[in-house]
Design a protein around this motif. Structure first.
Motif, PDB file in Angstrom:
ATOM      1  N   THR A 119       1.143  -1.152  -0.484  1.00  0.00           N
ATOM      2  CA  THR A 119      -0.243  -0.513   0.286  1.00  0.00           C
ATOM      3  C   THR A 119       1.085   1.351   0.241  1.00  0.00           C
ATOM      4  O   THR A 119       1.310   1.113   1.067  1.00  0.00           O
ATOM      5  CB  THR A 119      -0.944   0.115   1.159  1.00  0.00           C
ATOM      6  OG1 THR A 119      -2.020  -1.229   1.160  1.00  0.00           O
ATOM      7  CG2 THR A 119      -1.444   1.522   1.453  1.00  0.00           C
ATOM      8  N   HIS A 120       1.030   2.809  -0.702  1.00  0.00           N
ATOM      9  CA  HIS A 120       1.658   3.553  -1.366  1.00  0.00           C
ATOM     10  C   HIS A 120       0.547   4.770  -0.735  1.00  0.00           C
ATOM     11  O   HIS A 120      -0.662   5.361  -0.410  1.00  0.00           O
ATOM     12  CB  HIS A 120       1.550   3.908  -2.387  1.00  0.00           C
ATOM     13  CG  HIS A 120       2.497   5.061  -2.766  1.00  0.00           C
ATOM     14  ND1 HIS A 120       3.536   5.403  -2.033  1.00  0.00           N
ATOM     15  CD2 HIS A 120       2.302   6.154  -3.570  1.00  0.00           C
ATOM     16  CE1 HIS A 120       3.777   6.637  -2.440  1.00  0.00           C
ATOM     17  NE2 HIS A 120       2.829   6.919  -3.458  1.00  0.00           N
ATOM     18  N   LYS A 121       1.090   5.273   0.815  1.00  0.00           N
ATOM     19  CA  LYS A 121       0.475   6.213   1.349  1.00  0.00           C
ATOM     20  C   LYS A 121       0.827   7.455   1.176  1.00  0.00           C
ATOM     21  O   LYS A 121       2.421   7.626   1.533  1.00  0.00           O
ATOM     22  CB  LYS A 121       0.709   6.205   2.989  1.00  0.00           C
ATOM     23  CG  LYS A 121      -0.256   4.499   3.231  1.00  0.00           C
ATOM     24  CD  LYS A 121      -0.160   4.116   4.271  1.00  0.00           C
ATOM     25  CE  LYS A 121       0.874   3.315   4.899  1.00  0.00           C
ATOM     26  NZ  LYS A 121       0.877   3.056   6.228  1.00  0.00           N
ATOM     27  N   MET A 122       0.322   8.797   0.935  1.00  0.00           N
ATOM     28  CA  MET A 122       0.975  10.216   1.607  1.00  0.00           C
ATOM     29  C   MET A 122       0.376  10.885   1.932  1.00  0.00           C
ATOM     30  O   MET A 122      -0.753  10.540   2.413  1.00  0.00           O
ATOM     31  CB  MET A 122       0.756  10.002  -0.081  1.00  0.00           C
ATOM     32  CG  MET A 122       0.911   9.927  -1.535  1.00  0.00           C
ATOM     33  SD  MET A 122       0.543  10.188  -3.142  1.00  0.00           S
ATOM     34  CE  MET A 122      -0.606   8.745  -3.123  1.00  0.00           C
ATOM     35  N   VAL A 123       0.880  12.255   2.079  1.00  0.00           N
ATOM     36  CA  VAL A 123       0.303  13.231   2.935  1.00  0.00           C
ATOM     37  C   VAL A 123       0.739  14.843   2.499  1.00  0.00           C
ATOM     38  O   VAL A 123       1.701  14.764   1.669  1.00  0.00           O
ATOM     39  CB  VAL A 123       0.555  12.768   4.596  1.00  0.00           C
ATOM     40  CG1 VAL A 123       2.180  13.447   5.075  1.00  0.00           C
ATOM     41  CG2 VAL A 123      -0.169  14.053   5.537  1.00  0.00           C
ATOM     42  N   ALA A 124      -0.517  14.533   2.411  1.00  0.00           N
ATOM     43  CA  ALA A 124       0.214  16.436   1.795  1.00  0.00           C
ATOM     44  C   ALA A 124      -0.634  17.696   2.530  1.00  0.00           C
ATOM     45  O   ALA A 124      -1.790  17.307   3.052  1.00  0.00           O
ATOM     46  CB  ALA A 124      -0.672  16.280   0.501  1.00  0.00           C
TER      47      ALA A 124
END
Length: 242
Positions: A119-124
């Protein structure tokens, strides 16, 4: 100006308190400028939240404030009523983003992602723009603005609902951790289907108690969109065999 014999409890709204300390300037009913300590506080809270989430294995991103119309549409931002929430640039195929979710998802449009990255997780961190800012006393002051700052999480999983539901739970747990560290009184709502946006399969809202409203108001939201966005953005993954 606050007189010596006047307490903060005498003031009913956060707007009156903030204006007494020269913290806010409403140059338009639903646009605001933060000033002095409030400007520093907004940046500090956003930076703190961004760092907290990034340390949990999320890739930190600062996306653009514009997105192409087809990306916005593919992400499901098509209001069900006649009042559009999106600001369109006249004569352009671009919109101001309503959430960082749009450019984050758009970053992978028409891509094939290696399964090993999931799973690829991002926060912006981004500015967000909403044309449908709320009306009436329940949207007084800083609640439901046309422009605001937000820290957003987004993830890509394999094509199984169990995987996306597990990620949704992780998102809600992180949001709850942040709210608890801010020492806010809150509740978590598992939203009914009629309250879901076009893209959402399941959605949780976190509402905090707002004293000036004498009621709860939404401060966080997390949705599982399953394959709605990935299909429309043509995002796929492979494992070397499939």
């Amino acid at each position: 100006m606050i007189h010596r014999n006047e307490t903060l409890e005498d003031r009913e709204t956060h707007v009156e308190i903030a204006q007494a300390f020269d913290l806010l300037d409403f140059n338009n009913a639903k646009f605001v400028m933060f000033k002095n300590e409030a400007a520093l506080l907004e940046l500090a809270v956003c930076n703190w939240a961004l760092n907290l989430v990034a340390k949990k294995g999320f890739t930190a991103v600062t996306p653009p404030d514009l997105a192409r119309q087809q990306i916005v549409d593919a992400c499901g931002f098509q209001p069900r009523d006649d009042a559009s929430q999106i600001y369109h640039l006249e004569g352009k195929n671009e919109c101001l983003i309503g959430t960082a979710e749009i450019p984050l998802a758009g970053m992978y449009a028409n891509e094939i992602v290696d399964k090993s990255r999931l799973t690829h997780k991002m926060v912006a961190f981004s500015h967000c723009f909403r044309a449908e800012a709320g009306r009436g006393q329940h949207s007084h002051g800083l609640y439901r603005l046309h422009q605001f700052s937000k820290v957003e999480m987004l993830g890509l999983t394999e094509g199984h609902t169990d995987d996306s539901e597990a990620l949704l739970k992780e998102f809600v747990d992180i949001q709850e951790e942040i709210v608890q560290q801010l020492d806010l009184k809150y509740r978590i709502l598992d939203m009914a289907s009629e309250e879901l946006g076009a893209a959402a399969y399941r959605k949780f809202d976190i509402e905090a108690w707002i004293p000036s409203k004498r009621s709860y108001g939404e401060i966080c939201s997390a949705s599982n969109c399953t394959s709605y966005q990935s299909r429309r953005l043509n995002i796929n993954y492979f494992d070397g065999q499939n």
